[in-house]
Write an enzyme that holds these catalytic residues in place. Sequence first.
Site, mmCIF file in Angstrom:
data_model
loop_
_atom_site.group_PDB
_atom_site.id
_atom_site.type_symbol
_atom_site.label_atom_id
_atom_site.label_comp_id
_atom_site.label_asym_id
_atom_site.label_seq_id
_atom_site.Cartn_x
_atom_site.Cartn_y
_atom_site.Cartn_z
ATOM 1 C CG ASP A 86 2.884 0.772 7.865
ATOM 2 O OD1 ASP A 86 2.459 0.190 6.857
ATOM 3 O OD2 ASP A 86 2.189 0.998 8.876
ATOM 4 C CD GLU B 147 -2.866 -1.276 5.478
ATOM 5 O OE1 GLU B 147 -2.885 -2.208 6.303
ATOM 6 O OE2 GLU B 147 -2.430 -0.132 5.763
ATOM 7 C CD GLU B 148 -1.406 2.928 7.348
ATOM 8 O OE1 GLU B 148 -2.068 2.520 8.330
ATOM 9 O OE2 GLU B 148 -0.188 2.705 7.217
ATOM 10 C CG HIS C 50 1.031 3.414 12.732
ATOM 11 N ND1 HIS C 50 -0.321 3.261 12.914
ATOM 12 C CD2 HIS C 50 1.316 2.734 11.586
ATOM 13 C CE1 HIS C 50 -0.823 2.505 11.951
ATOM 14 N NE2 HIS C 50 0.159 2.174 11.134
ATOM 15 C CG HIS D 240 -0.427 0.145 2.534
ATOM 16 N ND1 HIS D 240 -0.213 1.378 3.122
ATOM 17 C CD2 HIS D 240 -0.061 -0.771 3.455
ATOM 18 C CE1 HIS D 240 0.267 1.197 4.346
ATOM 19 N NE2 HIS D 240 0.375 -0.088 4.571
ATOM 20 C CG ASP E 6 1.611 -3.582 5.442
ATOM 21 O OD1 ASP E 6 2.439 -2.690 5.716
ATOM 22 O OD2 ASP E 6 0.384 -3.405 5.487
#
Length: 333
Positions: free
Chosen positions: A178, A208-209, A309, A61, A229
């Site tokens: 990510d 995706e997120e 994140h 992604h 991922d």
Amino acid sequence: MTDYSTLKDLINIDSPSGYTHDACDYIVNTLVAEGLAPEITVKGAVRCSLGEKPKLAIAAHVDTLGAIVSGVNQDGTLMFSPIGGLSLTGAEGEYVRIRTLEGKIFTGTILLNDPSSHTNNGREATARTLKSMHVRLDEEVSSKSDVESLGICIGDIICLYPNYEELPSGFIKSRFMDNKAGCFVLFELAKHLKGQDVPVEIFFSNYEEVGHGGACGYSEGIEELLVIDMGVLGDACEGIETACSICVKDSTGPYDYKMRKTLVELARKNSISYKQDVYPFYGSDGSAARNAGNDFRVGLIGPGVASSHSSERTHKKGVEATIELCLAYIAQL
């Protein structure tokens, strides 16, 4: 030696979920330069077949975390709403770009309300919430009307600076490893496999997120989806930055046993560094694909990424182990 310039370029293109068109255009242009014929789906993802009648889709992604302007305070600061699972503690103090509908770009900083240590001796104990934080604009504004006169309004996209840095030790630290590291894996697969007519398509999802990126858009005839991922690092996991993580199960359930068994056997046979892990708080494009009812098997692998994140880091060894495992999997189709 692997050239990571496309990873750096892609990471430096703002692409929070819902604002991925520039990054997707870059992906298309990069693949076209390799002599391939990518296409953009109705939903805005990028799909590219590496051979006729693909049976295996390999997905990553391109969308990232970010935020969106949710209001303007009377003092000229901005309220914001996160896009994806943005860590507020990890975002505090980060520089941002605000992108307006008219194409204007303003800069600012995510801060705690009353952030100065010299005026707020309780700042360390303050909970970081959307009500206790704001975006400070780098403009001479002191009122809501001042901000509105700039053309900033609710719905404008807030993008965090990635701060990409590639180190002599092999580590790469940056926001949005990510999952732009996963997109880089797809770029490398395209380079390795062009002209070989393999039954594979690469798929760059763009939501995706926020949970639905990989739900649809694949070519007809796909039987397996291999998601690339980030591999989770932390006290609950064995993953490391220098290895490829193979996910056994995440928050949405176990991944396909047959695919995982094959991936582990290939890693052992080819001396590819790997770890198997259960991810306790995680979902992927594979989760979205399964939940959408797609009738194909799903596996999940990826380079280990630290501090997910937040201020993330991986290692070239982990990225290259992931590329090697993908190539080994394709070779046995």
